[in-house]
Enzyme design. Structure first.
Site, short mmCIF file in Angstrom:
data_model
loop_
_atom_site.label_atom_id
_atom_site.label_comp_id
_atom_site.label_asym_id
_atom_site.label_seq_id
_atom_site.Cartn_x
_atom_site.Cartn_y
_atom_site.Cartn_z
N ASP A 53 6.01 -4.52 14.31
CA ASP A 53 5.14 -3.90 13.31
C ASP A 53 4.16 -2.91 13.96
OD1 ASP A 53 3.22 -3.48 11.16
OD2 ASP A 53 4.08 -5.28 10.25
N HIS B 187 7.19 -2.62 10.23
CA HIS B 187 6.60 -3.12 8.99
C HIS B 187 7.55 -2.99 7.79
CE1 HIS B 187 3.23 -4.62 6.79
NE2 HIS B 187 3.15 -3.57 6.00
N SER C 241 3.34 -6.72 2.06
CA SER C 241 2.16 -6.19 2.74
C SER C 241 0.89 -6.64 1.99
CB SER C 241 2.29 -4.68 2.88
OG SER C 241 1.46 -4.20 3.88
N GLN C 242 -0.02 -5.71 1.62
CA GLN C 242 -1.27 -6.17 0.97
C GLN C 242 -0.99 -6.92 -0.33
OE1 GLN C 242 -3.60 -2.57 0.46
NE2 GLN C 242 -2.67 -2.06 -1.51
N MET D 274 0.83 -1.21 0.00
CA MET D 274 0.00 0.00 0.00
C MET D 274 0.87 1.26 0.00
SD MET D 274 -2.80 0.93 2.92
CE MET D 274 -1.80 1.59 4.22
#
Ligand SMILES: *[C@@H]1O[C@H](CO)[C@@H](O)[C@H](O)[C@H]1NC(C)=O
Ligand SMILES: *[C@@H]1O[C@H](CO)[C@@H](O)[C@H](O)[C@H]1NC(C)=O
Length: 297
Positions: A224, A280, A106-107, A32
């Protein structure tokens, strides 16, 4: 997004001495707020991989016609449509026809899992999820990088009704928003995550396709501050009905009922749980080379 990755050192020895060119191609999907081609994120991942595996073909997925469109797609283009686009790009790339490894950030990691489940040709061999949220998120404590103004807007939209059709269709993050307190709403109305996690029906094709992976590697970031709950990066989540205590994948109904084949994969040694001791998507090159490169060879 300059803060996406933190490299203690960008010095490394050239891998040219290895010389061979029989590496399995690699497909990357960014996270993202990021895009396919940012030299500080996907660009440097690509370079690290190419230096270790000379001659490897790396495709960093771009959703949309331009880099700016690709970044926007990560917020505003229906995930199911993005997965279709990715499947098409992968199927049409002659260099991938013998199969490929996939690495999602991530996503991008849960999106690539959907590619594995929906699009078995050409075959995905290893899926490497770097900070992906396989049981979604219930909270977005902090946005990565420079997207914070967008995050404030996203939080307001999610508060106003993540599972309304309007928000589901227009906001990517709503499609993996997982409310453990109103889990019926999630199961019925989540257009993406509840589908790939077999919450409404068990699609045997999804299960068979996922189980065809050689390895499904999941990386969790111990510090994270972006993903809530962090255990979603290892396919765990909150225990049903509340948002405080978490459960591991192995404790979940999804695993116990084996709706997705994960229990069988686990027993076959196909699931790999790794961690990085940072925030993250933060890791350095030595970690990347030691932990992830072995799954790309
Ligand atoms: C390595 O092989 C791939 C796929 O066959 C090819 O596209 C690429 O150009 C080759 N790279 C080198 C450096 O030979
Ligand atoms: C199962 O998934 C396949 C592949 O995406 C799809 O073609 C099929 O319609 C799905 N079946 C059900 C019952 O959802």
């Amino acid at each position: 997004m300059a803060s996406l990755l933190f490299f203690g050192s960008l010095l490394f020895l050239s891998g040219a001495a290895l010389g061979s060119n029989n590496s399995i191609p690699l497909v990357l999907w960014h996270g993202m707020g990021d895009n396919c081609c940012n030299p500080l994120s996907m660009g440097s991942i690509k370079k690290m991989v190419e230096d270790k595996l000379p001659g490897i073909y790396v495709l960093s997925l771009m959703i949309g016609k331009t880099i700016a469109e690709d970044t926007e797609s990560g917020f505003f283009v229906d995930v199911n449509k993005q997965v279709d686009i990715a499947c098409e790009k992968i199927a049409q790339d002659p260099k991938l026809k013998g199969g490929y490894n996939a690495m999602g950030f991530s996503q991008g990691a849960q999106f690539l899992r959907a590619v594995a489940q929906r699009c078995p040709v050409p075959p995905m061999k290893n899926l490497i999820s770097v900070g992906g949220q396989h049981q979604g998120v219930y909270g977005l404590p902090r946005c990565p990088g420079e997207s914070s103004h967008i995050c404030d807007w996203i939080r307001r939209a999610l508060d106003s009704g993540a599972y309304t059709d309007a928000v589901q269709k227009r906001l990517v993050q709503a499609q993996y928003w997982h409310d453990p307190i109103n889990s019926d709403l999630y199961k019925q109305h989540s257009l993406f995550l509840a589908d790939i996690n077999q919450e409404r029906v068990v699609n045997e094709t999804y299960k068979k396709n996922l189980m065809s992976l050689e390895k499904f590697v999941m990386v969790k970031f111990l510090k994270d501050t972006v993903v809530d709950p962090v255990i979603s990066e290892w396919f765990g989540f909150f225990k049903p009905g509340q948002a405080k205590e978490t459960e591991t994948l192995q404790e979940s109904a999804l695993y116990k009922e084996d709706r997705l084949g994960l229990a069988q994969m686990d027993k076959a040694g196909k699931l790999v749980f790794l961690f990085s001791d940072g925030d993250h998507l933060q890791f350095d090159q030595a970690w990347f080379n030691a932990k992830l490169i072995p799954y790309l060879q």
